[in-house]
Scaffold this motif. Structure first.
Motif, PDB file in Angstrom:
ATOM      1  N   SER A  22       1.135  -1.607  -0.037  1.00  0.00           N
ATOM      2  CA  SER A  22      -0.187  -0.040   0.366  1.00  0.00           C
ATOM      3  C   SER A  22       0.671   0.915   0.137  1.00  0.00           C
ATOM      4  CB  SER A  22      -0.509  -0.074   1.576  1.00  0.00           C
ATOM      5  OG  SER A  22      -0.203  -0.130   2.481  1.00  0.00           O
ATOM      6  N   SER A  23       1.743   1.323   0.480  1.00  0.00           N
ATOM      7  CA  SER A  23       2.743   2.574   0.064  1.00  0.00           C
ATOM      8  C   SER A  23       3.018   2.739  -0.809  1.00  0.00           C
ATOM      9  CB  SER A  23       4.612   2.184   1.302  1.00  0.00           C
ATOM     10  OG  SER A  23       5.019   0.527   0.938  1.00  0.00           O
ATOM     11  N   GLU A  24       4.085   1.741  -1.962  1.00  0.00           N
ATOM     12  CA  GLU A  24       3.879   2.015  -2.980  1.00  0.00           C
ATOM     13  C   GLU A  24       2.881   2.358  -3.671  1.00  0.00           C
ATOM     14  OE1 GLU A  24       5.338  -1.244  -4.937  1.00  0.00           O
ATOM     15  OE2 GLU A  24       7.442  -1.861  -3.148  1.00  0.00           O
ATOM     16  N   ALA A  25       1.811   1.611  -3.666  1.00  0.00           N
ATOM     17  CA  ALA A  25       0.286   2.223  -4.013  1.00  0.00           C
ATOM     18  C   ALA A  25      -0.002   3.689  -3.700  1.00  0.00           C
ATOM     19  CB  ALA A  25      -0.864   1.573  -3.913  1.00  0.00           C
ATOM     20  N   ALA A  26       0.430   4.425  -2.658  1.00  0.00           N
ATOM     21  CA  ALA A  26       0.331   5.162  -2.354  1.00  0.00           C
ATOM     22  C   ALA A  26       1.130   6.607  -2.680  1.00  0.00           C
ATOM     23  CB  ALA A  26       0.390   5.123  -0.553  1.00  0.00           C
ATOM     24  N   ASP A  27       2.170   5.857  -3.299  1.00  0.00           N
ATOM     25  CA  ASP A  27       2.681   7.036  -4.071  1.00  0.00           C
ATOM     26  C   ASP A  27       2.674   6.967  -5.046  1.00  0.00           C
ATOM     27  OD1 ASP A  27       5.278   8.431  -4.478  1.00  0.00           O
ATOM     28  OD2 ASP A  27       6.260   6.895  -4.462  1.00  0.00           O
ATOM     29  N   ASP A  73     -28.822  11.057 -15.263  1.00  0.00           N
ATOM     30  CA  ASP A  73     -29.153  10.055 -17.072  1.00  0.00           C
ATOM     31  C   ASP A  73     -29.029  11.956 -17.820  1.00  0.00           C
ATOM     32  OD1 ASP A  73     -28.241   7.512 -17.022  1.00  0.00           O
ATOM     33  OD2 ASP A  73     -30.183   7.049 -16.757  1.00  0.00           O
ATOM     34  N   ASP A  74     -30.039  13.160 -17.012  1.00  0.00           N
ATOM     35  CA  ASP A  74     -30.930  13.792 -17.639  1.00  0.00           C
ATOM     36  C   ASP A  74     -29.160  15.226 -18.453  1.00  0.00           C
ATOM     37  OD1 ASP A  74     -30.395  14.445 -15.053  1.00  0.00           O
ATOM     38  OD2 ASP A  74     -31.418  15.635 -15.164  1.00  0.00           O
ATOM     39  N   VAL A  75     -27.372  14.583 -18.013  1.00  0.00           N
ATOM     40  CA  VAL A  75     -26.842  15.511 -17.837  1.00  0.00           C
ATOM     41  C   VAL A  75     -26.298  15.221 -19.108  1.00  0.00           C
ATOM     42  CG1 VAL A  75     -24.359  16.370 -17.764  1.00  0.00           C
ATOM     43  CG2 VAL A  75     -26.069  15.110 -15.834  1.00  0.00           C
ATOM     44  N   LEU A  76     -26.361  16.735 -20.219  1.00  0.00           N
ATOM     45  CA  LEU A  76     -25.860  16.359 -21.950  1.00  0.00           C
ATOM     46  C   LEU A  76     -24.531  16.672 -21.396  1.00  0.00           C
ATOM     47  CD1 LEU A  76     -28.609  19.150 -22.721  1.00  0.00           C
ATOM     48  CD2 LEU A  76     -28.378  16.516 -23.028  1.00  0.00           C
ATOM     49  N   PHE A  77     -23.741  17.869 -20.797  1.00  0.00           N
ATOM     50  CA  PHE A  77     -22.470  17.436 -21.081  1.00  0.00           C
ATOM     51  C   PHE A  77     -21.851  17.083 -19.481  1.00  0.00           C
ATOM     52  CE2 PHE A  77     -18.389  19.840 -20.789  1.00  0.00           C
ATOM     53  CZ  PHE A  77     -17.554  19.391 -21.919  1.00  0.00           C
ATOM     54  N   ARG A  78     -20.572  16.985 -18.988  1.00  0.00           N
ATOM     55  CA  ARG A  78     -20.245  16.470 -17.517  1.00  0.00           C
ATOM     56  C   ARG A  78     -18.543  16.617 -18.285  1.00  0.00           C
ATOM     57  NH1 ARG A  78     -21.302  11.671 -14.294  1.00  0.00           N
ATOM     58  NH2 ARG A  78     -20.044  10.830 -15.634  1.00  0.00           N
ATOM     59  N   PHE A  79     -17.590  17.712 -16.807  1.00  0.00           N
ATOM     60  CA  PHE A  79     -16.388  17.496 -16.734  1.00  0.00           C
ATOM     61  C   PHE A  79     -15.575  17.485 -15.984  1.00  0.00           C
ATOM     62  CE2 PHE A  79     -11.994  19.870 -17.153  1.00  0.00           C
ATOM     63  CZ  PHE A  79     -11.421  19.176 -18.697  1.00  0.00           C
ATOM     64  N   THR A  80     -15.266  16.361 -16.277  1.00  0.00           N
ATOM     65  CA  THR A  80     -14.203  16.701 -13.807  1.00  0.00           C
ATOM     66  C   THR A  80     -12.690  15.902 -14.641  1.00  0.00           C
ATOM     67  OG1 THR A  80     -15.007  14.097 -14.130  1.00  0.00           O
ATOM     68  CG2 THR A  80     -16.773  15.025 -13.316  1.00  0.00           C
ATOM     69  N   ILE A  81     -12.278  16.213 -13.335  1.00  0.00           N
ATOM     70  CA  ILE A  81     -10.551  16.324 -13.263  1.00  0.00           C
ATOM     71  C   ILE A  81     -10.515  15.680 -11.848  1.00  0.00           C
ATOM     72  CG2 ILE A  81      -8.517  16.852 -12.742  1.00  0.00           C
ATOM     73  CD1 ILE A  81      -9.447  19.498 -15.020  1.00  0.00           C
ATOM     74  N   SER A  82     -10.184  14.498 -11.474  1.00  0.00           N
ATOM     75  CA  SER A  82      -9.972  13.856 -10.046  1.00  0.00           C
ATOM     76  C   SER A  82      -7.816  13.597  -9.633  1.00  0.00           C
ATOM     77  CB  SER A  82     -11.239  13.287  -9.521  1.00  0.00           C
ATOM     78  OG  SER A  82     -10.926  11.940 -11.193  1.00  0.00           O
ATOM     79  N   ARG A  83      -7.952  13.367  -8.523  1.00  0.00           N
ATOM     80  CA  ARG A  83      -6.529  12.564  -8.895  1.00  0.00           C
ATOM     81  C   ARG A  83      -6.615  11.266  -9.616  1.00  0.00           C
ATOM     82  NH1 ARG A  83      -4.543  13.276  -2.940  1.00  0.00           N
ATOM     83  NH2 ARG A  83      -2.519  12.019  -4.125  1.00  0.00           N
ATOM     84  N   TYR A  84      -5.830  10.355  -9.188  1.00  0.00           N
ATOM     85  CA  TYR A  84      -5.327   9.209 -10.229  1.00  0.00           C
ATOM     86  C   TYR A  84      -6.281   8.311  -9.063  1.00  0.00           C
ATOM     87  CZ  TYR A  84      -3.878   5.109 -12.257  1.00  0.00           C
ATOM     88  OH  TYR A  84      -3.127   3.411 -12.756  1.00  0.00           O
ATOM     89  N   LYS A  85      -6.718   7.068  -9.468  1.00  0.00           N
ATOM     90  CA  LYS A  85      -6.655   6.246  -8.712  1.00  0.00           C
ATOM     91  C   LYS A  85      -6.074   4.579  -9.129  1.00  0.00           C
ATOM     92  CE  LYS A  85      -9.654   6.070  -5.552  1.00  0.00           C
ATOM     93  NZ  LYS A  85     -11.550   5.841  -5.400  1.00  0.00           N
ATOM     94  N   ALA A  86      -4.987   3.883  -8.745  1.00  0.00           N
ATOM     95  CA  ALA A  86      -5.555   2.702  -9.427  1.00  0.00           C
ATOM     96  C   ALA A  86      -5.853   1.423  -9.523  1.00  0.00           C
ATOM     97  CB  ALA A  86      -4.102   2.036  -8.294  1.00  0.00           C
ATOM     98  N   GLU A  87      -6.093   1.306 -10.073  1.00  0.00           N
ATOM     99  CA  GLU A  87      -7.526   0.340 -10.210  1.00  0.00           C
ATOM    100  C   GLU A  87      -7.194  -0.867  -9.321  1.00  0.00           C
ATOM    101  OE1 GLU A  87      -7.421  -1.373 -14.312  1.00  0.00           O
ATOM    102  OE2 GLU A  87      -7.888   0.621 -15.234  1.00  0.00           O
ATOM    103  N   GLN A  88      -5.991  -1.551  -8.453  1.00  0.00           N
ATOM    104  CA  GLN A  88      -5.573  -2.518  -7.814  1.00  0.00           C
ATOM    105  C   GLN A  88      -5.429  -2.346  -6.887  1.00  0.00           C
ATOM    106  OE1 GLN A  88      -3.190  -5.305  -9.771  1.00  0.00           O
ATOM    107  NE2 GLN A  88      -3.005  -6.720  -8.489  1.00  0.00           N
ATOM    108  N   GLU A  89      -6.078  -2.503  -5.390  1.00  0.00           N
ATOM    109  CA  GLU A  89      -5.229  -2.760  -4.434  1.00  0.00           C
ATOM    110  C   GLU A  89      -4.308  -2.887  -4.445  1.00  0.00           C
ATOM    111  OE1 GLU A  89      -6.395   0.106  -2.245  1.00  0.00           O
ATOM    112  OE2 GLU A  89      -7.214   1.131  -3.990  1.00  0.00           O
ATOM    113  N   ARG A  90      -3.532  -2.489  -3.440  1.00  0.00           N
ATOM    114  CA  ARG A  90      -2.187  -3.473  -3.504  1.00  0.00           C
ATOM    115  C   ARG A  90      -2.134  -4.108  -1.626  1.00  0.00           C
ATOM    116  NH1 ARG A  90       0.606  -2.140  -8.528  1.00  0.00           N
ATOM    117  NH2 ARG A  90      -0.982  -1.015  -9.470  1.00  0.00           N
TER     118      ARG A  90
END
Length: 592
Positions: A59-64, A558-575
């Motif tokens: 997890s320490s490596e994933a957190a980095d 579903d009623d949203v016609l356009f959406r744009f978001t920026i978020s911190r990257y999250k690894a797909e697999q937990e270690r």
């Protein structure tokens, strides 16, 4: 003419042209640089190698989050067919003739203006790609993930702001954070360095959605943002202020570098056919028509590299020295270069092909008898792929350690006989071009000398090594093994399907709703009963997200016609946080 007379003339000519040697060396190095860099950047897992083994990380490596995730990335190259190879020289000739006609009829000013903004858009992307990749390499030397010190291998843990010593198979010893036993101002200084490292390596995810289409996501870092700003500034300066030769060359380098990661002749036969057609096209355009020279001199666009020649004195008294330039078209770099990049990927393919082993496996009887007999069959066992590019800074800082003490990814390399042979052939062809141009004082079709140099070196190497059959049969066409099976399985890339049609219908429906032509309807007309219709929104609201066409779509909005978001990257697999690190496991495997 006897030999001594010929040698005297050659010596005299060399003495007269000696002042041009630095410019010629500059030209050759500028042609080889984007080919070498772009060819290596195009490398990815060949079909002769298996997928990299998935390893759990602590997890320490994933957190980095700045550290490498070892995610496998397959280059998506635009392939060519033999038909494309035949048509391309014809299209190039027609385009060149059209540009020549427009320049002679209306002048080059309007064409340069139109092409200037066209290439400005492409230049932003290309320059940003080149600058970001160069910055990543430079940062790897300043902030490496691995480094060696006093015979030990260290791994930098950005989350804990410390370095971990990978010293044996079973254990790791940790050092204290830098600056723990030093004055407070020094500790503050090191904390700032750690923060800078974390900010540089932190990744973000941009997600954009239009209507009911799946989210389009991409990851980026602050380096990509700064590189994009450099690309925009470069294009804006070149189109609005001035076009110095070094800025034109930067854009040209970037276009070549990007092209090698986007184009592929697919096979050596198709590439040879393409270069053969361009060989004839270049001779016709330079020697038999004024098209090539006229267009190259009048188009002030990043379609060529420009090299300043030594200043020459003019006959007019008190007039400043005249500066002239030599030119090299980007086609003389990209077209032979995509064949040379293919040769490098072929070297990687042969390397993993030699590591394949035949293995006996048990398989049920094909006849399907009642006895359920099993038969032995031979299957090909492929070696897992280890990335051979990147980690330049880590390789540098761990160079003094023995290979057995470093992770496998820092030792990955492979022989490159075909690529080096093509580099030699290209260099000989370029030298021949410059010598002939210097002797006859006339523009030369570079492909006249480059094409034989590259093709002869490649096919000659195959004949010398007895691998002409493998070279003839090698293909980079995407096969079933390289295609990831997901929500869009069975759908041909670029083809038309029900899903793609529905996507465009959804976008059109959203546009009509936006302008008020069509009202939003809550009725469902898909043939389902009312109870199911009422239950589905509640279930979707409770679940939060549902899977649509292989991707997660937010069903709450579903009623949203356009959406744009920026978020911190999250690894797909937990270690998990148990067991030794990956580096220790790699070293343990080597010792065993």
């Amino acid at each position: 003419m006897d030999v001594s007379r010929l040698l005297d003339l050659a010596a005299q000519h060399f003495n007269d042209e000696r002042h041009l040697i630095p410019m010629y060396l500059h030209l050759i190095a500028s042609a080889l640089f984007p080919i070498y860099a772009g060819a290596h950047a195009s490398l990815s897992r060949p079909s002769s190698a298996a997928k990299s083994a998935k390893k759990k990380r602590r997890s320490s490596e994933a957190a980095d989050e700045g550290d490498d995730e070892d995610e496998e990335v397959l280059q998506k190259l635009e392939g060519m067919s033999p038909r494309d190879a035949v048509i391309y020289p014809i299209v190039a000739a027609v385009t060149l003739a059209g540009l020549y006609y427009l320049i002679t009829k209306y002048g080059a000013r309007a064409i340069n203006l139109i092409f200037g903004w066209y290439f400005a858009v492409a230049g932003v992307f290309s320059v940003a790609k080149l600058v970001s990749d160069a910055a990543v390499v430079a940062i790897s030397f300043v902030f490496p993930t691995y480094f060696g010190w006093s015979g030990r291998l260290y791994r930098v843990d950005g989350s804990k702001k410390m370095a971990v010593i990978v010293h044996d198979v079973a254990a790791e010893a940790e050092t204290g954070p830098p600056g723990a036993m030093v004055p407070a101002w020094t500790k503050t200084f090191f904390d700032v360095i750690w923060d800078i490292r974390a900010a540089i390596k932190l990744r973000y995810t941009v997600a954009m959605r239009i209507g009911n289409t799946p989210d389009e996501k991409t990851n980026f870092t602050i380096i990509h943002v700064l590189a994009t700003l450099v690309g925009i500034s470069t294009s804006a300066y070149a189109n609005l202020v001035a076009k110095p030769w070094y800025l034109t060359n930067l854009q040209g380098f970037a276009v070549c570098y990007t092209a090698f990661q986007m184009l592929s002749p697919t096979t050596f036969t198709t590439g040879s056919l393409l270069l053969g057609g361009l060989f004839c096209y270049d001779i016709w355009a330079v020697f038999f028509t004024p098209l090539m020279v006229t267009v190259a001199k009048n188009l002030d666009q990043p379609i060529k590299l420009v090299f300043p020649r030594p200043e020459e004195a003019v006959k007019i008294p008190f007039a400043p020295p005249k500066r002239q330039y030599s030119m090299l078209g980007l086609g003389d770099i990209v077209l032979p270069g995509i064949m040379m990049a293919l040769a490098l990927r072929f070297d990687l393919y042969l390397f993993y092909l030699a590591k394949q082993r035949k293995k006996t496996a048990q398989q049920g009887d094909a006849v399907g008898s009642k006895e359920g007999k099993e038969t032995e069959v031979e299957v090909i066992q492929k070696a897992p792929y280890i990335p051979v590019t990147g980690y330049l800074g880590d390789r540098f800082w761990t160079a003094r350690l023995p290979a057995s003490a470093r992770p496998a990814k820092l030792n990955a390399s492979f022989p490159k006989p075909y690529f080096y042979a093509s580099m030699v052939g290209y260099t000989i062809g370029m030298l021949t071009t410059l010598v002939v141009m210097s002797v006859y004082q006339h523009a030369q079709p570079a492909l006249l000398y480059l094409v034989p140099g590259v093709l002869a070196s490649l096919w000659g190497t195959a004949l010398a090594r007895g691998e002409e059959k493998q070279m003839w049969e090698f293909s980079e066409a995407v096969d079933a093994e390289q295609v990831e099976v997901g929500g869009e399985a069975g759908k041909e890339e670029g083809g038309w399907s029900l899903d793609s049609a529905q996507t465009w219908l959804d976008m059109w429906d959203g546009l009509l709703k936006l302008i008020g032509v069509r009202e939003r309807s809550t009725e469902v007309t898909s043939g389902k009963d009312a109870s199911a219709t009422e239950a589905e929104p509640a279930a979707n609201e409770k679940a939060g997200k549902v899977e649509a066409r292989g991707k997660q779509v937010d069903s709450k909005r579903d009623d949203v016609l356009f959406r744009f978001t920026i978020s911190r990257y999250k690894a797909e697999q937990e270690r998990d946080d148990s067991g030794p690190s990956d580096a220790a496991k790699d070293i343990a495997g080597k010792r065993e």
